[in-house]
Write a protein that holds these residues in place. Sequence first.
Motif, short mmCIF file in Angstrom:
data_model
loop_
_atom_site.label_atom_id
_atom_site.label_comp_id
_atom_site.label_asym_id
_atom_site.label_seq_id
_atom_site.Cartn_x
_atom_site.Cartn_y
_atom_site.Cartn_z
N ALA A 456 0.83 -1.21 0.00
CA ALA A 456 0.00 0.00 0.00
C ALA A 456 0.86 1.25 0.00
O ALA A 456 0.58 2.23 -0.71
CB ALA A 456 -0.93 -0.01 1.22
N ALA A 457 1.94 1.26 0.80
CA ALA A 457 2.81 2.43 0.86
C ALA A 457 3.49 2.67 -0.49
O ALA A 457 3.54 3.81 -0.98
CB ALA A 457 3.86 2.24 1.96
N VAL A 458 4.00 1.61 -1.09
CA VAL A 458 4.66 1.76 -2.40
C VAL A 458 3.65 2.18 -3.46
O VAL A 458 3.93 3.04 -4.30
CB VAL A 458 5.36 0.45 -2.78
CG1 VAL A 458 5.88 0.53 -4.22
CG2 VAL A 458 6.52 0.16 -1.83
N GLY A 459 2.45 1.57 -3.42
CA GLY A 459 1.44 1.91 -4.41
C GLY A 459 0.97 3.35 -4.32
O GLY A 459 0.70 3.99 -5.34
N CYS A 460 0.90 3.87 -3.10
CA CYS A 460 0.43 5.25 -2.92
C CYS A 460 1.56 6.27 -3.09
O CYS A 460 1.50 7.14 -3.95
CB CYS A 460 -0.22 5.40 -1.54
SG CYS A 460 -1.75 4.45 -1.32
N PHE A 461 2.60 6.13 -2.27
CA PHE A 461 3.64 7.15 -2.25
C PHE A 461 4.72 6.91 -3.30
O PHE A 461 5.30 7.86 -3.82
CB PHE A 461 4.27 7.22 -0.86
CG PHE A 461 3.29 7.60 0.21
CD1 PHE A 461 2.96 8.93 0.42
CD2 PHE A 461 2.69 6.64 1.00
CE1 PHE A 461 2.05 9.30 1.39
CE2 PHE A 461 1.78 6.99 1.99
CZ PHE A 461 1.46 8.32 2.18
N GLY A 462 5.01 5.65 -3.59
CA GLY A 462 5.99 5.37 -4.63
C GLY A 462 5.54 5.85 -5.99
O GLY A 462 6.32 6.37 -6.78
N LEU A 463 4.25 5.68 -6.27
CA LEU A 463 3.71 6.15 -7.54
C LEU A 463 3.83 7.66 -7.67
O LEU A 463 4.18 8.19 -8.72
CB LEU A 463 2.24 5.71 -7.67
CG LEU A 463 1.52 6.10 -8.97
CD1 LEU A 463 2.23 5.47 -10.17
CD2 LEU A 463 0.06 5.66 -8.92
N VAL A 464 3.53 8.37 -6.58
CA VAL A 464 3.67 9.83 -6.58
C VAL A 464 5.11 10.23 -6.83
O VAL A 464 5.41 11.16 -7.60
CB VAL A 464 3.16 10.42 -5.25
CG1 VAL A 464 3.52 11.89 -5.14
CG2 VAL A 464 1.65 10.23 -5.13
N GLY A 465 6.04 9.52 -6.21
CA GLY A 465 7.45 9.81 -6.41
C GLY A 465 7.87 9.64 -7.86
O GLY A 465 8.65 10.45 -8.39
N LEU A 466 7.36 8.60 -8.51
CA LEU A 466 7.69 8.39 -9.92
C LEU A 466 7.14 9.51 -10.80
O LEU A 466 7.80 9.96 -11.74
CB LEU A 466 7.16 7.03 -10.38
CG LEU A 466 7.86 5.80 -9.77
CD1 LEU A 466 7.16 4.52 -10.23
CD2 LEU A 466 9.33 5.77 -10.15
#
Length: 564
Positions: A456-466
């Motif tokens: 969930a963390a990668v899906g939410c915040f990682g996507l924003v970072g990309l």
Amino acid sequence: MSAPSAAQDAPPHEHAGQLQRLARRGTVSVIGAGFSGVFGVALVVIVTNGFSQAVAGTLFAATAAFLILESVALLGTDTGLVRWLPTHLASGRAGDVRRTLVVAMAPVLVFSLVVGAAMLLAAPTLAPHLVGDEQAGTMTGMLRVLALVLPVAALHDLVVAATRGAGSMRPTVVVENIGRLGLQAVLVLLAWVLGGGTTMLALAWAFAYVPGLLVSSLWLARLVRRRSHGHAPTAGWSEIAHEFWSYTAARGIARVTQTALKRSDIVMVAALAGPAEAALYTAASRFIVLGQLFVQSVQQALSPQMSTLFARGEDRAANTVFQAATRWSMIASWPLYLVLAAWAPLLMEVFGEGYSEASEVVVILSLTMLLATACGPVDSVLLMAGRSWLSLRNSAIALAVNVGLNFVLIPLDGIRGAATAWAVAIVVRNLLPLLQVRRQLAMWPVTRPALSVGAAAVGCFGLVGLVMLARDPGPVADASLTAVALAAYLALVWSWREVLGLSAFRSALRRRERARAPGPRRVLSEPRDPARSSPNGGWRATGSAAYVAGSPAPAGLDAPRGDT
């Protein structure tokens, strides 16, 4: 995203009392970590904006060397007390607490005076090797000031650790995280405002240990009176010294290696690349410390409880608490590290002109800390299970990796090379104990709910970072995307709250409110009921509470007046 399954993992209701204790103590510790993080960043911001990069880097290198030497003087007694005091209280040996404290404090007092004197005399010789000839005079003055305070700092850390072992997180939060670190930031600010020189700057950084030691000592004396009142010693001085130091001796060396692992890269950057580069590196790594403080606060709350559970042979409950601590650390720290990686260039600007060039350090270390957090507090588990020699070996290997890579990478790649070296050492430092805990204790931190939190963390915040990396939509759009990601993440965590065991926080809060409410108090001293006694002699369990008949509540259990 579907809800995580709890199959094959400990159900959230299992050992609910233990999870509530961890939640209660952990909440207090996390609050303290928040203050500690704010004061730590504020101090670095003051130094980097108020002084030149050369002076700032010299201070950071001097304080890093000071903290390494202070860990030498401490002899590992902080961990030894956190392990043995709860063990004594949990096994009916409350009368041995005072002797254990004396056995720990006396050698630290003597040795810290020796180390401080050696630091004072060696300062002129060490300074040119640490920061070069140009800043050698400044470094010499700073090291001499810090040497005078070193014995006080060692005793301060010992006493604060002893209060945790005696069953209270409050002194760590109030005296250390808020009091000492807050006063330290204020004094450094005053040194800058008053136009003080580099010697006053070092004194401002160090002086807060003095009132910290005074207050924490009074607090520890109160806790010891409460926990051991009416109990006679059950073991002689030599027996207590042998059991304490047979465990703590290895921990003393491991404590040095762990502190060196965290601080040696700053000293090496100053020595190999110059104090200005050390200022850049310290500022960048300060953000990483924010996440580490949260994880460390959970470990501080966890360690006395794990020691008690191991002492009582409740290995299954210990594994449940271990997994919960890992899950809860990931819930808070993974979003933080991903946001730090995405916002690194902008965040580094708060330290002043030219500091944004160190943003790559933030990215490298933030992504590395995702793995470290997912491994859970494995070293604390090893230590509280009595595997201090394993912890020492792991720390020594990681330190050797870090130092060796620093010698190679800093001349080639500057502070980015130092960050890479530390990242590799962090991976080694976590994977080794992870495998050992699995093999020797049959414990494992990763559960299906934890994997769901990470996804969930990668899906939410990682996507924003990309998106920020690929399109650079601007600060306003970046902030909006991050806010949307936060809302989505919190919604997912809330929908999984039962599986994640977060209800323990609500239950702990209600229980604390009931403890503060007026009314009849539970009597802890009752005649032993033979029918309910365990084979180990005197342990009784009623509901979720367990204690030795006729003794005060041990650390990690229900303490009088709701003390935590």
